[in-house]
Design a protein around this motif. Sequence first.
Motif, PDB file in Angstrom:
ATOM      1  N   LYS A 234      -7.884  -0.765  -3.339  1.00 50.22           N
ATOM      2  CA  LYS A 234      -6.861  -0.670  -2.195  1.00 50.22           C
ATOM      3  C   LYS A 234      -5.552   0.356  -1.736  1.00 50.22           C
ATOM      4  O   LYS A 234      -5.378   0.383  -0.562  1.00 50.22           O
TER       5      LYS A 234
ATOM      6  N   GLU B 255       3.096   5.617 -15.326  1.00 50.27           N
ATOM      7  CA  GLU B 255       2.571   5.037 -16.314  1.00 50.27           C
ATOM      8  C   GLU B 255       2.688   4.808 -17.659  1.00 50.27           C
ATOM      9  O   GLU B 255       2.886   7.477 -17.618  1.00 50.27           O
TER      10      GLU B 255
ATOM     11  N   GLN C 272      -7.054  12.046 -15.091  1.00 50.45           N
ATOM     12  CA  GLN C 272      -8.215  11.034 -15.149  1.00 50.45           C
ATOM     13  C   GLN C 272      -8.326  11.117 -14.071  1.00 50.45           C
ATOM     14  O   GLN C 272      -7.809  10.877 -13.295  1.00 50.45           O
TER      15      GLN C 272
ATOM     16  N   GLY D 171       8.439   5.658  -5.674  1.00 56.10           N
ATOM     17  CA  GLY D 171       7.298   5.931  -4.242  1.00 56.10           C
ATOM     18  C   GLY D 171       5.928   6.767  -5.668  1.00 56.10           C
ATOM     19  O   GLY D 171       5.001   6.976  -5.278  1.00 56.10           O
TER      20      GLY D 171
ATOM     21  N   LYS E 141       7.979   1.339  -6.223  1.00 57.53           N
ATOM     22  CA  LYS E 141       8.862   1.531  -5.247  1.00 57.53           C
ATOM     23  C   LYS E 141      10.448   1.459  -5.911  1.00 57.53           C
ATOM     24  O   LYS E 141      11.709   1.527  -5.827  1.00 57.53           O
TER      25      LYS E 141
ATOM     26  N   HIS F 164      -1.508  12.251 -18.663  1.00 64.16           N
ATOM     27  CA  HIS F 164      -2.850  12.385 -17.737  1.00 64.16           C
ATOM     28  C   HIS F 164      -1.699  12.592 -16.416  1.00 64.16           C
ATOM     29  O   HIS F 164      -1.123  11.009 -15.908  1.00 64.16           O
TER      30      HIS F 164
ATOM     31  N   ALA G  95      -6.858  -2.541  -8.091  1.00 62.95           N
ATOM     32  CA  ALA G  95      -5.610  -1.481  -7.609  1.00 62.95           C
ATOM     33  C   ALA G  95      -5.434  -0.157  -6.875  1.00 62.95           C
ATOM     34  O   ALA G  95      -5.969   0.146  -5.653  1.00 62.95           O
TER      35      ALA G  95
ATOM     36  N   LYS H 101      -6.256   2.366   1.939  1.00 66.13           N
ATOM     37  CA  LYS H 101      -5.151   2.234   2.226  1.00 66.13           C
ATOM     38  C   LYS H 101      -4.624   4.140   2.456  1.00 66.13           C
ATOM     39  O   LYS H 101      -3.653   4.545   3.284  1.00 66.13           O
ATOM     40  N   ARG H 102      -4.750   4.716   2.064  1.00 67.36           N
ATOM     41  CA  ARG H 102      -3.835   6.450   1.809  1.00 67.36           C
ATOM     42  C   ARG H 102      -5.236   8.140   1.145  1.00 67.36           C
ATOM     43  O   ARG H 102      -4.942   8.498   1.088  1.00 67.36           O
TER      44      ARG H 102
ATOM     45  N   GLN I 140      -7.886  -3.206 -15.592  1.00 70.06           N
ATOM     46  CA  GLN I 140      -7.793  -1.988 -14.882  1.00 70.06           C
ATOM     47  C   GLN I 140      -8.503  -1.946 -13.478  1.00 70.06           C
ATOM     48  O   GLN I 140      -8.051  -1.661 -12.427  1.00 70.06           O
TER      49      GLN I 140
ATOM     50  N   HIS J 243      -2.951   9.647  -7.334  1.00 67.84           N
ATOM     51  CA  HIS J 243      -2.263   8.191  -7.856  1.00 67.84           C
ATOM     52  C   HIS J 243      -1.141   7.608  -8.165  1.00 67.84           C
ATOM     53  O   HIS J 243      -0.917   7.041  -8.547  1.00 67.84           O
ATOM     54  N   HIS J 244      -1.343   8.164  -9.654  1.00 68.36           N
ATOM     55  CA  HIS J 244      -0.116   8.025 -10.834  1.00 68.36           C
ATOM     56  C   HIS J 244      -0.212   9.192 -11.764  1.00 68.36           C
ATOM     57  O   HIS J 244      -0.818   9.635 -12.092  1.00 68.36           O
TER      58      HIS J 244
ATOM     59  N   SER K  89      -6.843   4.259 -21.479  1.00 65.11           N
ATOM     60  CA  SER K  89      -8.072   5.429 -22.008  1.00 65.11           C
ATOM     61  C   SER K  89      -8.054   5.657 -23.379  1.00 65.11           C
ATOM     62  O   SER K  89      -7.340   6.004 -24.085  1.00 65.11           O
TER      63      SER K  89
HETATM   64  C1  V0V Z   1       0.700   1.097  -4.110  1.00 65.32           C
HETATM   65  N1  V0V Z   1       1.340   1.385  -3.660  1.00 65.32           N
HETATM   66  C2  V0V Z   1       1.692   3.279  -4.033  1.00 65.32           C
HETATM   67  C3  V0V Z   1       0.251   2.992  -5.610  1.00 65.32           C
HETATM   68  N2  V0V Z   1       0.031   2.386  -4.895  1.00 65.32           N
HETATM   69  N3  V0V Z   1       2.590   3.720  -4.050  1.00 65.32           N
HETATM   70  C4  V0V Z   1       2.164   4.558  -4.803  1.00 65.32           C
HETATM   71  N4  V0V Z   1       2.264   5.375  -5.592  1.00 65.32           N
HETATM   72  C5  V0V Z   1       0.196   3.957  -5.661  1.00 65.32           C
HETATM   73  N5  V0V Z   1      -0.622   4.396  -6.608  1.00 65.32           N
HETATM   74  C6  V0V Z   1       2.369   0.789  -2.690  1.00 65.32           C
HETATM   75  C7  V0V Z   1       1.854   0.472  -1.881  1.00 65.32           C
HETATM   76  O1  V0V Z   1       1.083   1.978  -0.254  1.00 65.32           O
HETATM   77  C8  V0V Z   1       2.696  -0.418  -1.161  1.00 65.32           C
HETATM   78  O2  V0V Z   1       3.418   0.177  -0.482  1.00 65.32           O
HETATM   79  C9  V0V Z   1       3.331  -1.237  -2.579  1.00 65.32           C
HETATM   80  O3  V0V Z   1       2.678   0.178  -3.403  1.00 65.32           O
HETATM   81  C10 V0V Z   1       2.521  -2.650  -2.808  1.00 65.32           C
HETATM   82  O4  V0V Z   1       0.905  -2.130  -2.445  1.00 65.32           O
HETATM   83  P1  V0V Z   1      -0.250  -2.754  -2.203  1.00 65.32           P
HETATM   84  O5  V0V Z   1      -1.308  -2.090  -1.929  1.00 65.32           O
HETATM   85  O6  V0V Z   1       0.477  -3.902  -1.174  1.00 65.32           O
HETATM   86  O7  V0V Z   1      -0.422  -4.021  -4.079  1.00 65.32           O
HETATM   87  P2  V0V Z   1      -0.076  -4.161  -4.494  1.00 65.32           P
HETATM   88  O8  V0V Z   1       1.299  -4.349  -5.088  1.00 65.32           O
HETATM   89  O9  V0V Z   1      -1.538  -5.738  -5.026  1.00 65.32           O
HETATM   90  O10 V0V Z   1       0.063  -3.102  -6.190  1.00 65.32           O
HETATM   91  C11 V0V Z   1       0.877  -1.986  -6.039  1.00 65.32           C
HETATM   92  C12 V0V Z   1       0.142  -2.044  -7.550  1.00 65.32           C
HETATM   93  C13 V0V Z   1      -1.121  -2.102  -8.215  1.00 65.32           C
HETATM   94  C14 V0V Z   1       1.249  -0.307  -7.627  1.00 65.32           C
HETATM   95  C15 V0V Z   1       1.882  -3.060  -8.196  1.00 65.32           C
HETATM   96  O11 V0V Z   1      -1.535  -1.059  -7.961  1.00 65.32           O
HETATM   97  C16 V0V Z   1      -0.693  -1.609 -10.215  1.00 65.32           C
HETATM   98  O12 V0V Z   1      -0.871  -3.070 -10.385  1.00 65.32           O
HETATM   99  N6  V0V Z   1      -1.355  -0.567 -10.283  1.00 65.32           N
HETATM  100  C17 V0V Z   1      -1.266  -0.766 -11.566  1.00 65.32           C
HETATM  101  C18 V0V Z   1      -2.540  -1.263 -12.328  1.00 65.32           C
HETATM  102  C19 V0V Z   1      -3.383   0.758 -11.578  1.00 65.32           C
HETATM  103  O13 V0V Z   1      -3.253   1.096 -10.870  1.00 65.32           O
HETATM  104  N7  V0V Z   1      -4.358   0.682 -12.534  1.00 65.32           N
HETATM  105  C20 V0V Z   1      -5.270   1.794 -12.412  1.00 65.32           C
HETATM  106  C21 V0V Z   1      -4.936   2.552 -13.071  1.00 65.32           C
HETATM  107  P3  V0V Z   1       3.998   0.045   1.288  1.00 65.32           P
HETATM  108  O14 V0V Z   1       2.976   0.232   2.075  1.00 65.32           O
HETATM  109  O15 V0V Z   1       4.455  -1.373   1.256  1.00 65.32           O
HETATM  110  O16 V0V Z   1       4.996   0.851   1.919  1.00 65.32           O
HETATM  111  S1  V0V Z   1      -5.733   2.434 -14.931  1.00 65.32           S
HETATM  112  C22 V0V Z   1      -5.773   3.593 -16.231  1.00 65.32           C
HETATM  113  O17 V0V Z   1      -4.619   4.336 -15.416  1.00 65.32           O
HETATM  114  C23 V0V Z   1      -5.684   3.697 -17.473  1.00 65.32           C
HETATM  115  C24 V0V Z   1      -7.259   2.845 -18.056  1.00 65.32           C
HETATM  116  C25 V0V Z   1      -5.526   4.917 -18.254  1.00 65.32           C
HETATM  117  O18 V0V Z   1      -4.664   5.785 -17.427  1.00 65.32           O
HETATM  118  O19 V0V Z   1      -5.839   4.680 -19.018  1.00 65.32           O
END
Ligand code: V0V
Length: 140
Positions: free
Chosen positions: A72, A133, A59, A129, A125, A7, A69, A76-77, A39, A82-83, A114
């Motif tokens: 935030k 997943e 998704q 960028g 990072k 996805h 996540a 920011k963006r 999440q 997103h992913h 899901s």
């Molecule tokens: C953040 N950053 C991203 C980003 N989110 N870069 C690319 N794509 C994204 N989606 C960058 C952000 O711009 C910052 O860069 C840096 O990472 C740190 O971000 P932050 O805003 O300070 O936030 P953090 O560090 O607290 O968290 C970032 C991470 C977090 C990626 C660690 O979002 C995370 O744990 N994500 C995984 C879980 C998730 O996203 N769940 C929702 C989908 P600069 O500005 O410092 O350069 S759930 C899902 O998909 C499900 C259930 C499924 O598929 O079944």
Amino acid sequence: MFLRIDHVGIACHNLEEKIEFYESTFGLVVVSREVNEAQGVREAMLHVADGEGGTSYVQLLEPLSPETAVGKFLAKRGEGVHHIGYGVADVSKAMAEIAAKGVRLIDERPRHGSMGASIAFLHPKDVGGVLTELVEAPRA
Ligand code: V0V
Ligand code: CO
């Protein structure tokens, strides 16, 4: 290592509005809606296509609060991609292989995703960028 693109995750402010857009514009069909508290999202999976490696979805993700996540990310963006979620046969094995190459895992062990999938995220990072997943679909 990857079987398919499982996805593309898209962050949005209003899930119902975005579902309506994807249905009316592209004719996609919602096959699942879930709230994933861990999440921090309310999400919907829309069927795109079935291929040799399995099924692909879009998704749509709405944050449960601004501190999550996706909350935030939106602050920011703004709305958008997103992913990327790649389908794998064995998520734990893929995590170990990828970690061995020096890419940071966000999750130390697989989480609930899901439609009964086991999922794990890689740090954006370390992937140019792109929040990445890994998705192991449940056995049929
Ligand atoms: C953040 N950053 C991203 C980003 N989110 N870069 C690319 N794509 C994204 N989606 C960058 C952000 O711009 C910052 O860069 C840096 O990472 C740190 O971000 P932050 O805003 O300070 O936030 P953090 O560090 O607290 O968290 C970032 C991470 C977090 C990626 C660690 O979002 C995370 O744990 N994500 C995984 C879980 C998730 O996203 N769940 C929702 C989908 P600069 O500005 O410092 O350069 S759930 C899902 O998909 C499900 C259930 C499924 O598929 O079944
Ligand atoms: Co996802």
